[in-house]
Design a protein around this motif. Structure first.
Motif, PDB file in Angstrom:
ATOM      1  N   LEU A  37       0.502  -1.654  -2.989  1.00  0.00           N
ATOM      2  CA  LEU A  37       0.855  -0.234  -3.081  1.00  0.00           C
ATOM      3  C   LEU A  37       2.190  -0.043  -3.804  1.00  0.00           C
ATOM      4  O   LEU A  37       2.334   0.869  -4.637  1.00  0.00           O
ATOM      5  CB  LEU A  37       0.904   0.403  -1.689  1.00  0.00           C
ATOM      6  CG  LEU A  37      -0.402   0.336  -0.863  1.00  0.00           C
ATOM      7  CD1 LEU A  37      -0.241   1.090   0.450  1.00  0.00           C
ATOM      8  CD2 LEU A  37      -1.588   0.894  -1.638  1.00  0.00           C
ATOM      9  N   LEU A 155      -7.520   1.019  -1.010  1.00  0.00           N
ATOM     10  CA  LEU A 155      -6.134   0.888  -1.489  1.00  0.00           C
ATOM     11  C   LEU A 155      -5.679   2.167  -2.193  1.00  0.00           C
ATOM     12  O   LEU A 155      -4.548   2.619  -2.008  1.00  0.00           O
ATOM     13  CB  LEU A 155      -6.017  -0.324  -2.426  1.00  0.00           C
ATOM     14  CG  LEU A 155      -6.061  -1.682  -1.716  1.00  0.00           C
ATOM     15  CD1 LEU A 155      -6.386  -2.803  -2.703  1.00  0.00           C
ATOM     16  CD2 LEU A 155      -4.739  -1.966  -1.005  1.00  0.00           C
ATOM     17  N   PHE A 159      -2.720   4.631  -1.062  1.00  0.00           N
ATOM     18  CA  PHE A 159      -1.659   4.981  -2.012  1.00  0.00           C
ATOM     19  C   PHE A 159      -1.473   6.497  -2.048  1.00  0.00           C
ATOM     20  O   PHE A 159      -0.351   7.014  -2.031  1.00  0.00           O
ATOM     21  CB  PHE A 159      -2.022   4.445  -3.398  1.00  0.00           C
ATOM     22  CG  PHE A 159      -0.974   4.695  -4.441  1.00  0.00           C
ATOM     23  CD1 PHE A 159       0.051   3.782  -4.649  1.00  0.00           C
ATOM     24  CD2 PHE A 159      -1.000   5.840  -5.221  1.00  0.00           C
ATOM     25  CE1 PHE A 159       1.027   4.015  -5.608  1.00  0.00           C
ATOM     26  CE2 PHE A 159      -0.035   6.087  -6.176  1.00  0.00           C
ATOM     27  CZ  PHE A 159       0.979   5.161  -6.383  1.00  0.00           C
ATOM     28  N   VAL A 308      -3.681   1.803  -9.008  1.00  0.00           N
ATOM     29  CA  VAL A 308      -3.960   0.791  -7.981  1.00  0.00           C
ATOM     30  C   VAL A 308      -4.744  -0.372  -8.582  1.00  0.00           C
ATOM     31  O   VAL A 308      -4.476  -1.549  -8.293  1.00  0.00           O
ATOM     32  CB  VAL A 308      -4.704   1.441  -6.789  1.00  0.00           C
ATOM     33  CG1 VAL A 308      -5.339   0.393  -5.897  1.00  0.00           C
ATOM     34  CG2 VAL A 308      -3.741   2.318  -6.000  1.00  0.00           C
TER      35      VAL A 308
END
Ligand code: CP
Length: 326
Positions: A37, A155, A159, A308
């Motif tokens: 992140l 993810l 984020f 990401v």
């Protein structure tokens, strides 16, 4: 799924992702998640420049091998690869020798013979990426395997939440929809519980996986309880293509009971975030007034997917250590 500890531990931060593949969130530590992140924040800055390109993966070859349809994941991986200067190619399974009956193992062996560095795989079978990881020396990135995991989606969701709320720990996240067939749910449960979020999962009893509570989440079919004081409401698509029988009376009935409307959202926190991994079924799991409304971050999720995925590609290639050696 294996049960996870819901506390965030105090282990020092890591500076490199010392693993060949990204197969799922289940085997990532909270420190590795934070590293991805944090790296994605730097990658997002690259995407805001007039010239959106850095040489980090120059000379690396990445193959995108998608056996299932995709708009967001495939496109954002390709943009991410190009922004990192990788040589990238897409295998269109519909026009490949897969249509002549070639197996995944044979397809992978033939692609490996051309010496790629990474293969991004989406496949309808849970575990397909783990299989490829065992037979390929290339790094394997899971872009969604059956009903198992979709790690880069979780993810990018994390984020997006962290970008707005500053942290994940302590937030109430309500995930509502087709829980049973969702790889996005599985990856998000692993990630959010590892990072200390308070996760509620909600849907018709027929679409709640048995024993999901073992993973540190609160299952319920009471949508108002799930939404109450939520910081984040994440809707999941009703995956009709993965359903063999009737899990609820009708789509209209589903929308009436579980569909996210402005009225239903009134119980959430005033600064609630509305998320959806896409593609959306408007008028089924989410009303258009909510999807396009002021709390929606659905297109921010898509935008953050590029950053990401850049971070994942960069870190699997060795990150700063690889750049120093080049
Ligand atoms: N969220 C997601 O995986 O979308 P696509 O199927 O369009 O890639």
């Amino acid at each position: 799924m294996s049960a996870q500890v819901t506390q965030v531990d105090e282990t020092p931060a890591v500076t490199a992702l010392r693993r060949k593949d990204l197969l799922g969130i289940a085997d990532l530590s909270p420190q590795e998640i934070s590293l991805i992140l944090d790296t994605a924040e730097a990658m997002k800055e690259v995407g805001s420049r007039p010239i959106k390109k850095v040489p980090a993966l120059r000379g690396k070859t990445v193959i995108n091998l998608f056996y299932e349809a995709s708009t967001r994941t495939r496109t954002s991986f390709e943009i991410a690869e190009k922004r990192l200067s990788a040589d990238t190619l897409n295998i269109a399974v519909a026009s490949s020798s897969v249509t002549k009956g070639e197996t995944l193992a044979d397809t992978a062996a033939n692609l490996e013979a051309m010496n790629p560095d990474m293969i991004v795989l989406r496949h309808s079978s849970s575990g397909a990426c783990h299989f490829l990881s065992r037979v390929c020396k290339s790094a394997i990135i899971n872009a969604g395997d059956g009903m198992h995991e979709h790690p880069t989606q979780a993810l990018l969701d994390a984020f997006t939440i962290r970008e707005r709320k500053g942290q994940l720990a302590g937030l109430k996240v309500a995930i509502i929809g087709d829980l049973l067939h969702s790889r996005v749910l599985r990856s998000n449960i692993y990630l959010l519980t590892k990072m200390g979020a308070n996760v509620w999962v909600c849907g018709p009893p027929t679409l709640i996986p048995t024993e999901v509570a073992r993973f540190g989440v609160h299952p319920t079919s009471d949508v108002d309880a799930a939404v109450r004081d939520a910081d984040v409401v994440m809707l999941l698509r009703i995956q009709l293509e993965r359903m063999e029988g009737a899990y609820f009376p009708s789509l209209r009935e589903y929308f009436n009971v579980f569909g996210m409307t402005e009225a239903r959202l009134k119980g959430a926190k005033p600064d609630v975030m509305i998320m959806h991994p896409g593609p959306m079924n408007r008028g089924v799991e989410i009303a258009s007034e909510v999807a396009d409304g002021p709390y929606s971050v659905i297109l921010d999720q898509v935008a953050n997917g590029v950053a990401v995925r850049m971070a994942v590609l960069y870190l699997l290639a060795g990150g700063a250590e690889h750049e120093e050696a080049a």
